[in-house]
Scaffold this motif. Structure first.
Motif, PDB file in Angstrom:
ATOM      1  N   ALA A 103       0.771  -1.086   0.002  1.00  0.00           N
ATOM      2  CA  ALA A 103       0.031  -0.022  -0.053  1.00  0.00           C
ATOM      3  C   ALA A 103       0.962   1.277   0.058  1.00  0.00           C
ATOM      4  O   ALA A 103       0.420   2.204  -0.752  1.00  0.00           O
ATOM      5  CB  ALA A 103      -0.991  -0.035   1.121  1.00  0.00           C
ATOM      6  N   ASN A 104       1.971   1.363   0.790  1.00  0.00           N
ATOM      7  CA  ASN A 104       2.804   2.327   0.877  1.00  0.00           C
ATOM      8  C   ASN A 104       3.479   2.543  -0.490  1.00  0.00           C
ATOM      9  O   ASN A 104       3.581   3.949  -0.939  1.00  0.00           O
ATOM     10  CB  ASN A 104       3.765   2.214   1.941  1.00  0.00           C
ATOM     11  N   GLU A 105       3.791   1.438  -1.276  1.00  0.00           N
ATOM     12  CA  GLU A 105       4.544   1.641  -2.531  1.00  0.00           C
ATOM     13  C   GLU A 105       3.721   1.975  -3.488  1.00  0.00           C
ATOM     14  O   GLU A 105       3.921   2.959  -4.547  1.00  0.00           O
ATOM     15  CB  GLU A 105       4.898   0.227  -2.927  1.00  0.00           C
ATOM     16  N   VAL A 106       2.184   1.520  -3.510  1.00  0.00           N
ATOM     17  CA  VAL A 106       1.311   2.147  -4.435  1.00  0.00           C
ATOM     18  C   VAL A 106       0.993   3.605  -4.213  1.00  0.00           C
ATOM     19  O   VAL A 106       1.070   4.475  -5.046  1.00  0.00           O
ATOM     20  CB  VAL A 106       0.140   1.481  -4.361  1.00  0.00           C
ATOM     21  N   THR A 107       1.053   4.264  -2.911  1.00  0.00           N
ATOM     22  CA  THR A 107       0.988   5.590  -2.693  1.00  0.00           C
ATOM     23  C   THR A 107       1.915   6.244  -3.367  1.00  0.00           C
ATOM     24  O   THR A 107       1.793   7.355  -4.022  1.00  0.00           O
ATOM     25  CB  THR A 107       0.735   5.768  -1.348  1.00  0.00           C
ATOM     26  N   LYS A 108       3.261   5.912  -3.013  1.00  0.00           N
ATOM     27  CA  LYS A 108       4.425   6.724  -3.629  1.00  0.00           C
ATOM     28  C   LYS A 108       4.410   6.756  -5.186  1.00  0.00           C
ATOM     29  O   LYS A 108       4.718   7.674  -5.575  1.00  0.00           O
ATOM     30  CB  LYS A 108       5.736   5.955  -3.203  1.00  0.00           C
ATOM     31  N   LEU A 109       4.081   5.455  -5.855  1.00  0.00           N
ATOM     32  CA  LEU A 109       3.842   5.526  -7.153  1.00  0.00           C
ATOM     33  C   LEU A 109       2.913   6.327  -7.782  1.00  0.00           C
ATOM     34  O   LEU A 109       3.283   7.034  -8.759  1.00  0.00           O
ATOM     35  CB  LEU A 109       4.014   3.936  -7.637  1.00  0.00           C
ATOM     36  N   LYS A 110       1.797   6.378  -7.060  1.00  0.00           N
ATOM     37  CA  LYS A 110       0.603   7.170  -7.643  1.00  0.00           C
ATOM     38  C   LYS A 110       1.086   8.826  -7.486  1.00  0.00           C
ATOM     39  O   LYS A 110       0.797   9.319  -8.317  1.00  0.00           O
ATOM     40  CB  LYS A 110      -0.666   7.035  -6.747  1.00  0.00           C
ATOM     41  N   LEU A 111       1.588   9.067  -6.335  1.00  0.00           N
ATOM     42  CA  LEU A 111       2.011  10.540  -6.295  1.00  0.00           C
ATOM     43  C   LEU A 111       3.213  10.737  -7.170  1.00  0.00           C
ATOM     44  O   LEU A 111       3.043  11.891  -7.727  1.00  0.00           O
ATOM     45  CB  LEU A 111       2.766  10.762  -4.857  1.00  0.00           C
ATOM     46  N   ALA A 112       4.081  10.093  -7.463  1.00  0.00           N
ATOM     47  CA  ALA A 112       5.148  10.289  -8.500  1.00  0.00           C
ATOM     48  C   ALA A 112       4.666  10.517  -9.930  1.00  0.00           C
ATOM     49  O   ALA A 112       5.264  11.148 -10.708  1.00  0.00           O
ATOM     50  CB  ALA A 112       6.359   9.050  -8.507  1.00  0.00           C
ATOM     51  N   SER A 113       3.664   9.617 -10.255  1.00  0.00           N
ATOM     52  CA  SER A 113       2.879   9.384 -11.685  1.00  0.00           C
ATOM     53  C   SER A 113       2.174  10.760 -11.940  1.00  0.00           C
ATOM     54  O   SER A 113       1.671  11.077 -12.872  1.00  0.00           O
ATOM     55  CB  SER A 113       1.948   8.280 -11.654  1.00  0.00           C
ATOM     56  N   GLY A 114       1.757  11.642 -10.563  1.00  0.00           N
ATOM     57  CA  GLY A 114       1.050  12.574 -10.791  1.00  0.00           C
ATOM     58  C   GLY A 114      -0.350  12.321 -11.050  1.00  0.00           C
ATOM     59  O   GLY A 114      -1.260  13.049 -11.448  1.00  0.00           O
ATOM     60  N   LEU A 115      -0.937  11.055 -10.998  1.00  0.00           N
ATOM     61  CA  LEU A 115      -2.569  10.791 -11.197  1.00  0.00           C
ATOM     62  C   LEU A 115      -3.014  11.266  -9.890  1.00  0.00           C
ATOM     63  O   LEU A 115      -2.510  11.280  -8.951  1.00  0.00           O
ATOM     64  CB  LEU A 115      -2.500   9.218 -11.464  1.00  0.00           C
ATOM     65  N   ALA A 116      -4.480  11.589 -10.060  1.00  0.00           N
ATOM     66  CA  ALA A 116      -5.064  12.152  -9.112  1.00  0.00           C
ATOM     67  C   ALA A 116      -5.577  11.258  -7.977  1.00  0.00           C
ATOM     68  O   ALA A 116      -5.801  11.595  -6.973  1.00  0.00           O
ATOM     69  CB  ALA A 116      -6.437  12.722  -9.735  1.00  0.00           C
ATOM     70  N   SER A 117      -5.876   9.829  -8.291  1.00  0.00           N
ATOM     71  CA  SER A 117      -6.434   8.857  -7.479  1.00  0.00           C
ATOM     72  C   SER A 117      -5.768   7.578  -7.620  1.00  0.00           C
ATOM     73  O   SER A 117      -5.083   7.320  -8.429  1.00  0.00           O
ATOM     74  CB  SER A 117      -7.821   8.888  -7.502  1.00  0.00           C
ATOM     75  N   THR A 118      -6.041   6.783  -6.468  1.00  0.00           N
ATOM     76  CA  THR A 118      -5.447   5.391  -6.450  1.00  0.00           C
ATOM     77  C   THR A 118      -5.986   4.791  -7.519  1.00  0.00           C
ATOM     78  O   THR A 118      -5.472   3.790  -8.276  1.00  0.00           O
ATOM     79  CB  THR A 118      -5.541   4.640  -4.961  1.00  0.00           C
ATOM     80  N   GLU A 119      -7.280   4.956  -7.717  1.00  0.00           N
ATOM     81  CA  GLU A 119      -7.980   4.115  -8.984  1.00  0.00           C
ATOM     82  C   GLU A 119      -7.483   4.575 -10.196  1.00  0.00           C
ATOM     83  O   GLU A 119      -7.363   3.704 -11.001  1.00  0.00           O
ATOM     84  CB  GLU A 119      -9.372   4.512  -8.761  1.00  0.00           C
ATOM     85  N   ASP A 120      -6.998   5.834 -10.406  1.00  0.00           N
ATOM     86  CA  ASP A 120      -6.683   6.207 -11.767  1.00  0.00           C
ATOM     87  C   ASP A 120      -5.279   5.673 -11.814  1.00  0.00           C
ATOM     88  O   ASP A 120      -4.828   5.139 -13.099  1.00  0.00           O
ATOM     89  CB  ASP A 120      -6.318   7.714 -11.867  1.00  0.00           C
ATOM     90  N   PHE A 121      -4.363   5.488 -10.889  1.00  0.00           N
ATOM     91  CA  PHE A 121      -3.077   4.582 -11.009  1.00  0.00           C
ATOM     92  C   PHE A 121      -3.096   3.237 -11.338  1.00  0.00           C
ATOM     93  O   PHE A 121      -2.547   2.884 -12.276  1.00  0.00           O
ATOM     94  CB  PHE A 121      -2.342   4.896  -9.589  1.00  0.00           C
ATOM     95  N   LEU A 122      -4.244   2.705 -10.656  1.00  0.00           N
ATOM     96  CA  LEU A 122      -4.399   1.176 -10.894  1.00  0.00           C
ATOM     97  C   LEU A 122      -4.823   1.090 -12.348  1.00  0.00           C
ATOM     98  O   LEU A 122      -4.324  -0.181 -12.933  1.00  0.00           O
ATOM     99  CB  LEU A 122      -5.144   0.684  -9.815  1.00  0.00           C
ATOM    100  N   GLU A 123      -5.693   1.847 -12.820  1.00  0.00           N
ATOM    101  CA  GLU A 123      -6.102   1.663 -14.000  1.00  0.00           C
ATOM    102  C   GLU A 123      -4.945   1.881 -15.077  1.00  0.00           C
ATOM    103  O   GLU A 123      -4.876   1.110 -16.102  1.00  0.00           O
ATOM    104  CB  GLU A 123      -7.426   2.755 -14.512  1.00  0.00           C
TER     105      GLU A 123
END
Length: 146
Positions: free
Chosen positions: A105-125
Motif C-alpha cells: 500500500a505504501n509503495e502504491v501511494t508513492k508511485l501514484k504521487l510520483a505519476s501525478g495521477l489524481a487517485s489510487t483508482e486512476d493509478f491502478l487503471e
C-alpha cells in the motif's frame, strides 16, 4: 518494492495467469560492481488475499520449491505474514523476500504521487493498461542476459 530494500533490482516480466507454475513475475538483483559482481534471478509470486487473514506457509513453500541454486524468491501479499511463517522463513534460511500488504500500500501511494495521477483508482487503471505488454513466456534465467 525490492528496490526499497537497498537492492539493485531490475524488472523483468510478468508471467501468464495460467500455466505459469505459480509464478507471477521474474526480475533480477545485481550485487557488486565490475569483476566483483553477480546477478541473481528473482522469482516472484503475488497474491491478493484477505487483509484480516495471514498468508499461509504453503504459499511460501511453493515459491521456495521453484527456486534454483543462487536464485531468490519474492512473495508479495495484500495480507500479512503470520509469526510462524516468518519464523519458518528465518529458521530454514529460505532465500525469499516477504513483502506484506502495508508495504504494498505504501509503495502504491508513492508511485501514484510520483505519476501525478489524481487517485489510487486512476493509478491502478494506468498500471492495468500496460499489463498485457509486460507478459512474456521466457525462461526465468533469461533475465540474467538483459
Amino acid at each position: 518494492m525490492v528496490r526499497g530494500t537497498g537492492a539493485s533490482y531490475h524488472r523483468g516480466w510478468l508471467t501468464r495467469g495460467t500455466g505459469d507454475g505459480g509464478l507471477d513475475f521474474v526480475g533480477r538483483i545485481d550485487i557488486g560492481e565490475g569483476l566483483s559482481s553477480t546477478k541473481l534471478v528473482v522469482l516472484g509470486q503475488a497474491k491478493c488475499e484477505k487483509i484480516d487473514s495471514p498468508t499461509g506457509g504453503v504459499h511460501i513453500a511453493r515459491t521456495v520449491a521453484r527456486l534454483r541454486r543462487g536464485w531468490v524468491g519474492a512473495y508479495v501479499t495484500t495480507s500479512f505474514f503470520s509469526e510462524p511463517v516468518q519464523r519458518e522463513v528465518y529458521e530454514d534460511q529460505y532465500p525469499v523476500l516477504l513483502l506484506n500488504g502495508l508495504s504494498l500500500a505504501n509503495e502504491v501511494t508513492k508511485l501514484k504521487l510520483a505519476s501525478g495521477l489524481a487517485s489510487t483508482e486512476d493509478f491502478l487503471e494506468h498500471v492495468d493498461a500496460g499489463y498485457e505488454e509486460q507478459i512474456s513466456n521466457r525462461r526465468p534465467e533469461e533475465v540474467l542476459w538483459d
